[in-house]
Design a protein around this motif. Sequence first.
Motif, PDB file in Angstrom:
ATOM      1  N   PRO A 286      45.464  35.438  47.624  1.00 23.66           N
ATOM      2  CA  PRO A 286      45.465  35.398  46.161  1.00 23.66           C
ATOM      3  C   PRO A 286      46.741  34.767  45.611  1.00 23.66           C
ATOM      4  CG  PRO A 286      44.892  37.587  46.998  1.00 23.66           C
ATOM      5  CD  PRO A 286      45.418  36.804  48.157  1.00 23.66           C
ATOM      6  N   VAL A 287      46.638  34.048  44.499  1.00 22.87           N
ATOM      7  CA  VAL A 287      47.828  33.441  43.903  1.00 22.87           C
ATOM      8  C   VAL A 287      48.766  34.515  43.359  1.00 22.87           C
ATOM      9  CG1 VAL A 287      46.703  31.263  43.340  1.00 22.87           C
ATOM     10  CG2 VAL A 287      46.653  33.139  41.684  1.00 22.87           C
ATOM     11  N   GLY A 288      48.257  35.726  43.159  1.00 22.78           N
ATOM     12  CA  GLY A 288      49.122  36.813  42.743  1.00 22.78           C
ATOM     13  C   GLY A 288      50.168  37.182  43.769  1.00 22.78           C
ATOM     14  N   ARG A 289      50.009  36.703  45.012  1.00 22.76           N
ATOM     15  CA  ARG A 289      50.990  36.977  46.057  1.00 22.76           C
ATOM     16  C   ARG A 289      52.075  35.913  46.141  1.00 22.76           C
ATOM     17  NH1 ARG A 289      48.749  38.253  51.767  1.00 22.76           N
ATOM     18  NH2 ARG A 289      50.890  38.994  51.960  1.00 22.76           N
ATOM     19  N   LEU A 290      52.016  34.890  45.288  1.00 23.58           N
ATOM     20  CA  LEU A 290      53.064  33.883  45.288  1.00 23.58           C
ATOM     21  C   LEU A 290      54.403  34.517  44.909  1.00 23.58           C
ATOM     22  CD1 LEU A 290      51.303  30.876  43.514  1.00 23.58           C
ATOM     23  CD2 LEU A 290      51.788  31.120  45.944  1.00 23.58           C
ATOM     24  N   PRO A 291      55.483  34.144  45.573  1.00 20.72           N
ATOM     25  CA  PRO A 291      56.797  34.677  45.195  1.00 20.72           C
ATOM     26  C   PRO A 291      57.126  34.337  43.745  1.00 20.72           C
ATOM     27  CG  PRO A 291      56.902  33.592  47.338  1.00 20.72           C
ATOM     28  CD  PRO A 291      55.554  33.276  46.770  1.00 20.72           C
ATOM     29  N   PRO A 292      57.798  35.234  43.045  1.00 25.23           N
ATOM     30  CA  PRO A 292      58.121  34.999  41.617  1.00 25.23           C
ATOM     31  C   PRO A 292      58.858  33.683  41.370  1.00 25.23           C
ATOM     32  CG  PRO A 292      58.541  37.291  42.202  1.00 25.23           C
ATOM     33  CD  PRO A 292      58.209  36.586  43.468  1.00 25.23           C
TER      34      PRO A 292
END
Length: 299
Positions: A286-292
Amino acid sequence: LDATGPLELVLASQTDGRIIARSFTPLVGEHLAAKFSSPLPNDRRYLIGVLNRATWDEQVTYRVAVGFNERPPLPPDMPWPPGLSVDELTPPERTAAATVEITIGDCSGGSGVCVTPDGLVLSCRHCLKLDRGFGGLQQEGIIVAFPQELEAPPIQAYYAKVLAESVERDLVLLAPLRDVFGDPLPKDVRLPWLPLGDSSKLRLGQPLWVAGYPQVGSECTRTAVILSRGIVAGLERRQGGPAWIKTDAWVAPGHSGGPIVDAQGRLVGIAAATLGGTESLGLGIPVGRLPPKWLERIA
Protein backbone atom coordinates in the motif's frame (compact mmCIF):
# COMPACT_ATOMS: atom_id res chain seq x y z
CA LEU A 1 20.74 2.21 -33.21
CA ASP A 2 16.93 2.31 -33.01
CA ALA A 3 15.79 -1.29 -32.58
CA THR A 4 12.82 -3.37 -31.47
CA GLY A 5 15.08 -5.59 -29.34
CA PRO A 6 18.48 -5.46 -27.59
CA LEU A 7 21.27 -5.68 -30.16
CA GLU A 8 25.02 -5.15 -30.07
CA LEU A 9 26.89 -2.63 -32.22
CA VAL A 10 30.42 -3.40 -33.37
CA LEU A 11 32.84 -1.22 -35.35
CA ALA A 12 35.58 -3.20 -37.10
CA SER A 13 38.40 -2.67 -39.57
CA GLN A 14 37.51 -3.89 -43.04
CA THR A 15 41.17 -4.70 -43.72
CA ASP A 16 41.88 -7.21 -40.97
CA GLY A 17 38.58 -7.56 -39.10
CA ARG A 18 40.03 -6.01 -35.94
CA ILE A 19 37.30 -4.78 -33.56
CA ILE A 20 37.79 -1.08 -32.88
CA ALA A 21 34.80 -0.48 -30.61
CA ARG A 22 31.76 -2.35 -29.39
CA SER A 23 28.70 -1.50 -27.33
CA PHE A 24 27.02 -4.14 -25.24
CA THR A 25 24.18 -3.03 -22.95
CA PRO A 26 20.48 -3.93 -22.46
CA LEU A 27 19.53 -0.82 -24.45
CA VAL A 28 17.42 -1.09 -27.57
CA GLY A 29 18.75 2.39 -28.42
CA GLU A 30 22.35 1.14 -28.52
CA HIS A 31 25.09 3.61 -29.38
CA LEU A 32 28.89 3.77 -29.51
CA ALA A 33 31.56 6.36 -30.28
CA ALA A 34 35.03 5.75 -31.70
CA LYS A 35 37.97 8.18 -31.93
CA PHE A 36 40.65 7.91 -34.63
CA SER A 37 44.22 9.16 -34.38
CA SER A 38 45.54 11.79 -36.75
CA PRO A 39 46.60 11.47 -39.49
CA LEU A 40 43.96 8.99 -40.62
CA PRO A 41 45.18 5.79 -42.29
CA ASN A 42 45.02 5.46 -46.05
CA ASP A 43 42.40 2.72 -45.85
CA ARG A 44 39.47 4.43 -44.12
CA ARG A 45 36.83 1.80 -44.75
CA TYR A 46 35.19 0.31 -41.67
CA LEU A 47 32.47 -2.22 -41.00
CA ILE A 48 29.51 -1.58 -38.72
CA GLY A 49 28.20 -4.85 -37.35
CA VAL A 50 24.74 -5.31 -35.81
CA LEU A 51 24.60 -8.48 -33.75
CA ASN A 52 21.53 -10.09 -32.18
CA ARG A 53 22.27 -11.11 -28.61
CA ALA A 54 19.27 -13.45 -28.41
CA THR A 55 19.57 -16.05 -31.16
CA TRP A 56 16.14 -17.50 -30.39
CA ASP A 57 14.32 -14.27 -31.31
CA GLU A 58 12.77 -14.63 -34.74
CA GLN A 59 13.17 -11.04 -35.91
CA VAL A 60 14.44 -7.69 -34.70
CA THR A 61 14.06 -4.63 -36.89
CA TYR A 62 16.50 -1.76 -36.54
CA ARG A 63 17.88 1.45 -38.02
CA VAL A 64 21.45 2.72 -37.75
CA ALA A 65 22.50 6.37 -37.91
CA VAL A 66 26.14 7.36 -38.37
CA GLY A 67 27.77 10.75 -37.82
CA PHE A 68 31.29 12.09 -38.26
CA ASN A 69 32.60 14.76 -35.85
CA GLU A 70 29.13 15.04 -34.30
CA ARG A 71 26.42 12.86 -32.87
CA PRO A 72 23.87 11.71 -35.46
CA PRO A 73 20.53 13.50 -35.17
CA LEU A 74 17.57 11.50 -33.93
CA PRO A 75 15.18 10.22 -36.61
CA PRO A 76 12.32 12.69 -37.14
CA ASP A 77 9.74 10.05 -36.27
CA MET A 78 11.34 9.41 -32.87
CA PRO A 79 10.08 12.27 -30.68
CA TRP A 80 12.10 13.13 -27.60
CA PRO A 81 11.62 13.07 -24.72
CA PRO A 82 9.08 10.27 -25.04
CA GLY A 83 5.91 10.18 -23.03
CA LEU A 84 2.23 10.40 -23.72
CA SER A 85 0.15 13.45 -22.89
CA VAL A 86 -2.25 12.49 -20.10
CA ASP A 87 -4.76 15.28 -20.72
CA GLU A 88 -7.19 13.26 -22.86
CA LEU A 89 -6.54 9.77 -21.48
CA THR A 90 -9.01 7.68 -19.52
CA PRO A 91 -7.90 6.58 -16.00
CA PRO A 92 -6.83 3.11 -17.25
CA GLU A 93 -4.92 4.68 -20.18
CA ARG A 94 -3.21 7.16 -17.87
CA THR A 95 -2.23 4.28 -15.62
CA ALA A 96 -0.63 2.52 -18.58
CA ALA A 97 1.12 5.70 -19.77
CA ALA A 98 2.72 6.25 -16.35
CA THR A 99 3.88 2.63 -16.03
CA VAL A 100 7.58 2.29 -16.86
CA GLU A 101 9.85 -0.62 -17.67
CA ILE A 102 13.03 -0.85 -15.58
CA THR A 103 16.18 -2.59 -16.81
CA ILE A 104 19.47 -3.04 -14.95
CA GLY A 105 22.92 -4.17 -16.00
CA ASP A 106 22.34 -7.93 -16.15
CA CYS A 107 19.25 -7.52 -18.38
CA SER A 108 16.86 -8.12 -15.48
CA GLY A 109 14.55 -5.59 -13.88
CA GLY A 110 10.82 -5.11 -13.58
CA SER A 111 8.23 -2.36 -13.66
CA GLY A 112 7.74 0.99 -11.98
CA VAL A 113 5.34 3.91 -11.86
CA CYS A 114 6.06 7.61 -12.40
CA VAL A 115 4.60 9.69 -9.56
CA THR A 116 5.71 13.24 -10.45
CA PRO A 117 5.79 15.20 -13.73
CA ASP A 118 9.59 15.48 -13.50
CA GLY A 119 10.02 11.72 -13.48
CA LEU A 120 10.31 10.36 -9.92
CA VAL A 121 9.59 6.63 -10.11
CA LEU A 122 8.44 4.19 -7.43
CA SER A 123 9.38 0.52 -7.78
CA CYS A 124 10.31 -2.55 -5.76
CA ARG A 125 13.79 -2.78 -4.36
CA HIS A 126 14.21 -6.41 -5.41
CA CYS A 127 13.90 -5.34 -9.07
CA LEU A 128 17.36 -3.73 -8.78
CA LYS A 129 19.17 -6.77 -7.39
CA LEU A 130 21.98 -7.89 -9.69
CA ASP A 131 22.73 -11.53 -10.45
CA ARG A 132 19.56 -12.74 -8.71
CA GLY A 133 20.46 -11.01 -5.49
CA PHE A 134 24.10 -12.12 -5.19
CA GLY A 135 25.64 -9.08 -6.91
CA GLY A 136 24.27 -6.30 -4.74
CA LEU A 137 21.86 -3.53 -5.64
CA GLN A 138 22.34 -1.39 -8.74
CA GLN A 139 22.37 2.23 -7.61
CA GLU A 140 22.93 4.13 -10.88
CA GLY A 141 22.64 3.57 -14.61
CA ILE A 142 19.12 2.14 -14.20
CA ILE A 143 17.33 2.25 -17.56
CA VAL A 144 13.80 3.66 -17.41
CA ALA A 145 11.51 3.20 -20.44
CA PHE A 146 8.30 5.16 -21.01
CA PRO A 147 5.61 4.16 -23.53
CA GLN A 148 5.34 6.45 -26.54
CA GLU A 149 2.26 4.52 -27.63
CA LEU A 150 0.28 2.00 -25.64
CA GLU A 151 0.37 -0.66 -28.35
CA ALA A 152 4.19 -0.92 -28.60
CA PRO A 153 7.09 -1.64 -26.23
CA PRO A 154 8.22 1.43 -24.30
CA ILE A 155 11.15 3.56 -25.40
CA GLN A 156 14.24 3.23 -23.24
CA ALA A 157 14.58 6.91 -22.43
CA TYR A 158 16.47 7.69 -19.25
CA TYR A 159 19.21 6.66 -16.88
CA ALA A 160 18.11 6.93 -13.26
CA LYS A 161 19.69 6.54 -9.84
CA VAL A 162 18.35 5.35 -6.49
CA LEU A 163 17.20 8.41 -4.57
CA ALA A 164 16.00 6.45 -1.54
CA GLU A 165 15.45 2.81 -0.60
CA SER A 166 13.62 0.88 2.09
CA VAL A 167 14.74 -2.68 2.77
CA GLU A 168 11.88 -3.28 5.19
CA ARG A 169 9.21 -2.20 2.70
CA ASP A 170 10.99 -3.53 -0.44
CA LEU A 171 10.62 -0.13 -2.12
CA VAL A 172 12.87 2.28 -4.01
CA LEU A 173 12.42 5.83 -5.21
CA LEU A 174 14.28 6.57 -8.44
CA ALA A 175 15.26 9.91 -9.94
CA PRO A 176 16.12 10.26 -13.67
CA LEU A 177 19.49 11.90 -14.33
CA ARG A 178 19.97 12.02 -18.09
CA ASP A 179 18.68 10.52 -21.28
CA VAL A 180 20.26 7.45 -22.86
CA PHE A 181 22.26 9.68 -25.22
CA GLY A 182 23.97 11.39 -22.29
CA ASP A 183 22.06 14.68 -22.34
CA PRO A 184 20.60 16.11 -19.11
CA LEU A 185 16.83 16.15 -18.72
CA PRO A 186 15.16 19.35 -19.95
CA LYS A 187 14.11 21.60 -17.08
CA ASP A 188 10.58 21.78 -18.45
CA VAL A 189 10.15 18.02 -18.91
CA ARG A 190 6.65 16.75 -18.10
CA LEU A 191 6.16 13.00 -18.07
CA PRO A 192 3.02 10.89 -17.54
CA TRP A 193 2.45 10.42 -13.82
CA LEU A 194 -0.14 9.17 -11.34
CA PRO A 195 -1.47 10.95 -8.26
CA LEU A 196 -1.36 9.11 -4.94
CA GLY A 197 -4.57 7.73 -3.46
CA ASP A 198 -5.49 6.73 0.07
CA SER A 199 -4.80 3.03 0.61
CA SER A 200 -6.29 3.17 4.11
CA LYS A 201 -9.77 3.55 2.60
CA LEU A 202 -9.64 0.40 0.47
CA ARG A 203 -12.59 -1.96 0.97
CA LEU A 204 -13.12 -5.61 0.09
CA GLY A 205 -14.57 -6.01 -3.40
CA GLN A 206 -13.42 -2.57 -4.58
CA PRO A 207 -12.27 -2.63 -8.25
CA LEU A 208 -8.54 -2.27 -8.96
CA TRP A 209 -6.25 -2.06 -12.00
CA VAL A 210 -2.72 -3.48 -12.17
CA ALA A 211 -0.23 -2.50 -14.87
CA GLY A 212 3.27 -3.65 -15.72
CA TYR A 213 5.65 -5.40 -18.07
CA PRO A 214 5.46 -9.12 -17.24
CA GLN A 215 8.11 -11.44 -18.58
CA VAL A 216 6.77 -12.98 -21.77
CA GLY A 217 8.78 -15.45 -23.84
CA SER A 218 12.57 -15.12 -23.62
CA GLU A 219 14.27 -12.88 -21.06
CA CYS A 220 15.01 -10.33 -23.77
CA THR A 221 11.51 -10.22 -25.23
CA ARG A 222 9.86 -6.85 -24.68
CA THR A 223 6.14 -6.19 -24.77
CA ALA A 224 3.71 -3.32 -24.63
CA VAL A 225 2.31 -2.44 -21.21
CA ILE A 226 -0.28 -4.92 -19.94
CA LEU A 227 -3.25 -3.80 -17.86
CA SER A 228 -5.45 -6.22 -15.90
CA ARG A 229 -8.53 -5.65 -13.79
CA GLY A 230 -9.56 -7.22 -10.51
CA ILE A 231 -10.84 -6.44 -7.06
CA VAL A 232 -9.51 -6.02 -3.55
CA ALA A 233 -9.60 -9.71 -2.68
CA GLY A 234 -8.14 -9.30 0.78
CA LEU A 235 -6.40 -6.88 3.14
CA GLU A 236 -3.85 -7.41 5.90
CA ARG A 237 -3.58 -4.73 8.57
CA ARG A 238 -0.77 -4.21 11.04
CA GLN A 239 -0.41 -1.45 13.61
CA GLY A 240 -3.61 0.18 12.42
CA GLY A 241 -2.71 0.39 8.74
CA PRO A 242 -2.83 -1.89 5.69
CA ALA A 243 0.30 -4.01 5.27
CA TRP A 244 -0.67 -5.86 2.08
CA ILE A 245 -3.24 -5.53 -0.67
CA LYS A 246 -4.42 -8.84 -2.13
CA THR A 247 -5.99 -8.81 -5.58
CA ASP A 248 -7.18 -11.29 -8.17
CA ALA A 249 -5.90 -9.00 -10.95
CA TRP A 250 -3.11 -10.69 -12.89
CA VAL A 251 0.32 -10.24 -11.25
CA ALA A 252 3.28 -12.15 -12.72
CA PRO A 253 7.10 -11.96 -12.70
CA GLY A 254 8.03 -8.62 -14.23
CA HIS A 255 4.96 -6.91 -12.76
CA SER A 256 6.93 -6.12 -9.59
CA GLY A 257 7.11 -2.38 -9.05
CA GLY A 258 4.11 -1.68 -11.27
CA PRO A 259 1.12 0.38 -10.13
CA ILE A 260 -2.07 -0.77 -8.46
CA VAL A 261 -4.72 1.91 -8.93
CA ASP A 262 -8.33 2.46 -7.88
CA ALA A 263 -11.25 3.13 -10.21
CA GLN A 264 -10.41 6.84 -10.30
CA GLY A 265 -6.85 6.16 -11.48
CA ARG A 266 -5.17 7.01 -8.19
CA LEU A 267 -2.13 5.02 -7.09
CA VAL A 268 -2.97 2.93 -4.03
CA GLY A 269 -0.29 0.25 -4.15
CA ILE A 270 2.82 -1.22 -5.76
CA ALA A 271 2.69 -4.78 -7.14
CA ALA A 272 5.31 -6.84 -5.31
CA ALA A 273 4.68 -10.59 -5.31
CA THR A 274 2.25 -13.44 -5.85
CA LEU A 275 0.55 -15.62 -3.27
CA GLY A 276 0.98 -19.34 -3.89
CA GLY A 277 2.64 -21.27 -6.67
CA THR A 278 -0.28 -20.90 -9.05
CA GLU A 279 -0.13 -17.08 -8.93
CA SER A 280 -3.81 -17.02 -8.03
CA LEU A 281 -3.51 -13.81 -6.00
CA GLY A 282 -1.23 -10.82 -6.36
CA LEU A 283 0.24 -8.93 -3.43
CA GLY A 284 0.73 -5.19 -3.37
CA ILE A 285 2.45 -2.77 -1.00
CA PRO A 286 0.00 0.00 0.00
CA VAL A 287 1.15 3.57 -0.68
CA GLY A 288 0.29 4.28 2.95
CA ARG A 289 3.51 2.46 3.83
CA LEU A 290 5.69 4.96 1.96
CA PRO A 291 8.14 6.71 4.30
CA PRO A 292 6.98 10.23 5.26
CA LYS A 293 10.02 11.86 3.64
CA TRP A 294 9.20 10.14 0.35
CA LEU A 295 5.66 11.45 0.51
CA GLU A 296 6.98 14.98 1.10
CA ARG A 297 9.33 14.67 -1.89
CA ILE A 298 6.57 13.36 -4.14
CA ALA A 299 4.17 16.08 -3.02
